[in-house]
Design a protein around this motif. Structure first.
Motif, PDB file in Angstrom:
ATOM      1  N   ALA A   1       0.811  -1.214   0.000  1.00  0.00           N
ATOM      2  CA  ALA A   1       0.000   0.000   0.000  1.00  0.00           C
ATOM      3  C   ALA A   1       0.847   1.269   0.000  1.00  0.00           C
ATOM      4  N   ARG A   2       2.105   1.149   0.381  1.00  0.00           N
ATOM      5  CA  ARG A   2       2.995   2.312   0.336  1.00  0.00           C
ATOM      6  C   ARG A   2       4.418   1.834   0.114  1.00  0.00           C
ATOM      7  N   SER A   3       5.216   2.695  -0.510  1.00  0.00           N
ATOM      8  CA  SER A   3       6.631   2.399  -0.706  1.00  0.00           C
ATOM      9  C   SER A   3       7.424   2.993   0.449  1.00  0.00           C
ATOM     10  N   PRO A   4       8.433   2.288   0.942  1.00  0.00           N
ATOM     11  CA  PRO A   4       9.230   2.860   2.031  1.00  0.00           C
ATOM     12  C   PRO A   4      10.098   4.007   1.534  1.00  0.00           C
ATOM     13  N   SER A   5      10.172   5.070   2.325  1.00  0.00           N
ATOM     14  CA  SER A   5      11.108   6.149   2.017  1.00  0.00           C
ATOM     15  C   SER A   5      12.522   5.625   2.191  1.00  0.00           C
ATOM     16  N   ASP A   6      13.517   6.379   1.724  1.00  0.00           N
ATOM     17  CA  ASP A   6      14.905   5.967   1.907  1.00  0.00           C
ATOM     18  C   ASP A   6      15.215   5.752   3.378  1.00  0.00           C
ATOM     19  N   ASP A   7      14.715   6.662   4.217  1.00  0.00           N
ATOM     20  CA  ASP A   7      14.941   6.598   5.655  1.00  0.00           C
ATOM     21  C   ASP A   7      14.363   5.308   6.231  1.00  0.00           C
ATOM     22  N   THR A   8      13.111   5.027   5.892  1.00  0.00           N
ATOM     23  CA  THR A   8      12.444   3.829   6.402  1.00  0.00           C
ATOM     24  C   THR A   8      13.079   2.565   5.826  1.00  0.00           C
ATOM     25  N   LEU A   9      13.442   2.598   4.541  1.00  0.00           N
ATOM     26  CA  LEU A   9      14.082   1.449   3.920  1.00  0.00           C
ATOM     27  C   LEU A   9      15.375   1.103   4.635  1.00  0.00           C
ATOM     28  N   ASP A  10      16.179   2.107   4.962  1.00  0.00           N
ATOM     29  CA  ASP A  10      17.416   1.862   5.690  1.00  0.00           C
ATOM     30  C   ASP A  10      17.150   1.184   7.024  1.00  0.00           C
TER      31      ASP A  10
END
Length: 393
Positions: A45-54
């Motif tokens: 439902a949402r793509s992770p931001s760079d911050d969240t992906l890290d």
């Protein structure tokens, strides 16, 4: 409608999470994001931001590129943030033209930054530290009266978290400037515990310059100038300095001083619970971890001490991730020296599972991985993959 990229990333996260035997709630806690965010990402439902992906990648002990093909490595984004960190402190003595934060707002943001530091979440620190440094400096310039020492304390804590990024990722000149900023702020706190914490962190500059004897002298002066150990906070501050002095004494090839400072740290820790914290975690378990660090610092003739400690004790999960992973990295070095490459590789894998960003940027972890790979050229594919991940090829 979910995008193909979001769906693919969500499926990969869910698959890796299950192989780690983690629940969604476990992953949320380890990644410092909400459970709702994890659920939304996993269902696409949402793509992770760079911050969240890290943060998710760190919690799962994988590189972000394992989740989203072509994503930028954590270290690349950290290095890209260095100019902003440098710019934030370039005019430390000139107030910036930004809205001043309230001290409670600033304290909340600094506490979050500190939590990320203890969890070795360096990419998150790198993203948020430049702006927080500017805000902390502004607060110090504008605060008066009783608020000014508190603002200086918050600035010192912010600079320490930023320094963790600069030092771990090899930007030693910036690290030295951030430590100078910490010292400048500490003078304005009128707090000897804060000043002791800064003396602890300043040791990095001596490690980087291999000026170990001078570093030991500086720490011993800080111990003499520090507060008397008459309460929990002052005892923890003094004990942390002794722990640090023991390690650098080992690097200075001074076993007498190393054993003396380690004994003092052990004595002080016996009066405190493990969760004593004044910028540096201190307690019986922290001293135990430093026994391994001191033994490895003293060199090959002392590795049996490190191995003996590890036979009887390993860091509890309650210990900060950075320190736990450091224990396993240092143990791996002792195991390499002892001719036990298989055990060393297992220790490095544990270190990675605890704090991937810390492990990948640790020079000993990289050096020892290269040594293990040379000793076991025909070994399992997992060693080759680990060697490529850590950059020891």
């Amino acid at each position: 409608m979910p995008t193909p990229t979001a769906l693919e990333a969500g499926r990969r996260i869910a698959t890796i999470r299950r192989t780690r035997r983690m629940t969604q709630a476990d992953l949320a806690r380890a990644a410092f994001v909400s459970l709702a965010t994890i659920k939304a990402i996993e269902r696409g439902a949402r793509s992770p931001s760079d911050d969240t992906l890290d943060s998710i990648a760190a919690a799962l002990a994988v590189d972000p590129s394992r989740i989203i093909t072509g994503s930028t490595r954590t270290d690349g984004r950290v290095h890209a943030s260095i100019p902003a960190l440098s710019a934030a402190i370039a005019a430390y003595d000139v107030p910036a033209d930004v809205p001043p934060p309230t001290l409670p707002q600033l304290a909340t943001a600094v506490a979050q930054l500190t939590e990320w530091r203890l969890a070795a979440q360096y990419a998150r620190i790198a993203e948020h530290a430049p702006r927080l440094l500017t805000r902390s400096l502004t607060a110090l310039h504008l605060c008066t009266g009783a608020d000014r020492p508190r603002a200086a304390e918050l600035l010192a804590a912010t600079a320490r978290s930023a320094d963790a990024v600069a030092y771990k990722f090899g930007h030693r000149d910036l690290s030295a400037r951030l430590i100078d900023l910490m010292r400048w702020a500490a003078e304005r706190t009128e707090d000897r515990i804060v000043q002791a914490t800064v003396a602890y962190v300043r040791t990095e500059t001596f490690f980087a310059a291999r000026a170990h004897a001078q570093g030991l002298t500086a720490l011993e002066r800080a111990i003499d100038a520090g507060p008397s150990p008459i309460g929990r906070d002052t005892t923890a501050a003094r004990g942390a300095l002794h722990m640090r002095a023991a390690v650098i004494a080992g690097r200075a090839e001074n076993p007498y001083a190393a054993k003396h400072h380690l004994a003092e740290a052990r004595r002080l820790s016996s009066t405190l619970p493990e969760d004593s914290y004044n910028g540096t975690r201190f307690g019986p378990d922290s001293v135990k971890a430093h026994e391994v660090s001191v033994a490895v610092s003293l060199g090959r003739d002392h590795i049996q001490t490190a191995l003996d400690v590890a036979e009887e004790w390993t860091p509890p999960d309650s210990m900060p991730a950075e320190r736990r992973s450091g224990f396993w990295i240092e143990l791996a070095r002792a195991q390499v020296w002892a001719g036990r490459p298989d055990d060393a590789f297992e220790s490095l894998k544990v270190a990675r599972s605890i704090a991937p960003q810390h492990t990948r940027e640790h020079p000993w972890a990289r050096e020892d991985t290269a040594t293990i790979r040379r000793l076991k050229r025909a070994d399992a594919e997992s060693l080759t993959a680990f060697t490529e991940w850590i950059g020891a090829v």
